[in-house]
Design an enzyme around this catalytic site. Sequence first.
Site, PDB file in Angstrom:
ATOM      1  CG  ASP A 178      -8.093  86.384  74.073  1.00  0.00           C
ATOM      2  OD1 ASP A 178      -7.623  86.289  75.023  1.00  0.00           O
ATOM      3  OD2 ASP A 178      -7.451  85.196  72.667  1.00  0.00           O
ATOM      4  NE  ARG A 236       2.357  84.171  86.362  1.00  0.00           N
ATOM      5  CZ  ARG A 236       1.757  84.636  86.969  1.00  0.00           C
ATOM      6  NH1 ARG A 236       1.192  85.929  87.617  1.00  0.00           N
ATOM      7  NH2 ARG A 236       1.069  83.714  87.999  1.00  0.00           N
ATOM      8  CG  ASP A 260       0.334  92.767  91.964  1.00  0.00           C
ATOM      9  OD1 ASP A 260      -0.080  93.784  92.967  1.00  0.00           O
ATOM     10  OD2 ASP A 260      -0.850  91.592  91.550  1.00  0.00           O
ATOM     11  CD  GLU A 265       7.113  88.157  91.109  1.00  0.00           C
ATOM     12  OE1 GLU A 265       6.394  87.585  91.746  1.00  0.00           O
ATOM     13  OE2 GLU A 265       6.431  88.781  89.854  1.00  0.00           O
ATOM     14  CG  HIS A 288       2.317  88.734  92.094  1.00  0.00           C
ATOM     15  ND1 HIS A 288       3.163  87.716  91.423  1.00  0.00           N
ATOM     16  CD2 HIS A 288       1.024  88.339  91.535  1.00  0.00           C
ATOM     17  CE1 HIS A 288       2.602  86.909  90.391  1.00  0.00           C
ATOM     18  NE2 HIS A 288       1.308  87.588  90.572  1.00  0.00           N
TER      19      HIS A 288
END
Length: 317
Positions: A178, A236, A260, A265, A288
């Site tokens: 991160d 995302r 997902d 989308e 999603h």
Amino acid sequence: MENKFRIIIGETENFSPKVIMGLKLLGEVILKDIDKKNIPDVFKEFDVFWFRLKFKIEKSDFPEECRCKYIVCPVTGLDHIDLDECAKRGIQVLALRGEKEFLKSVRATAEHTIGLTLALLRNIPSAVDSVKDGIWQRDLFKGREIYKKKVGILGVGRLGEITANLFKAFGAEVIGYDINDFDESICKKANTIEELLEDIDILSIHLSLNNGTTNFVDKEFLSKMKSSSILINTSRGAILNSGDLLWALQAGKISGAALDVVNNEYYISDNELINYAKSNSNLIITPHIGGNTYESFEKTELFLLSKLKARIENEQN
């Protein structure tokens, strides 16, 4: 409180009755499943527009005259709403972004990440389809375990931390990367992307979408993964370059992926990844549904009801 607000709930399925009762104390409440074409009329006729992820709110959806004062959306990512246009119109967007303390109790997406991982490693969708076709052949679907695998967490924020702990519960070795510092009790820390990707078996993506993370996972990134590894994305779609992922899957640069989310989308009729998944078992895609649980819906809707009520009361005082 004087009933001067008109509130529309544009996605009504399984909406919390407790929240509906609370909203009725603020004004007139209309529950109506609307279509994209109805959005300009909603902005003209209602003070509050409450919806989930059904719509992509674009500049063209705003009429010349707007009555709407609040958009309420129980999600953390707001890339489906034109926030600049909302600001120009004086529309406040109430969502879950930044609500760190509350969101600690919202864990559904992390659980779905594990579900997608197991589905891919154990060939579950293909095995289920095989049985439906009348074939009972276990040897066709020999899979792999999470236990003792090396898992990379890309983005060790709230969901990254929860997911890391779930993988550790399966007996996996977890390493995270991160740009912000994080507690190394969560997982081992990688100092670079190269260090993160070195020898991992599973990559789980938990980045927020912004200018710096759009297409973050591209051909160069994927080339650093080993050919037997898999990728899971429940964050995302735009974080991952679709064409480059397709290349990686077709060229055997990685062994599989489970998503997902996909890019754009709201317009999936000719999505290259979805088309590939129709005839290839090394790509699994769900629509999603990471946060789509009864428990998450009620918790987030009640939280946003209190947030909306406080905002209205604050502006009236």
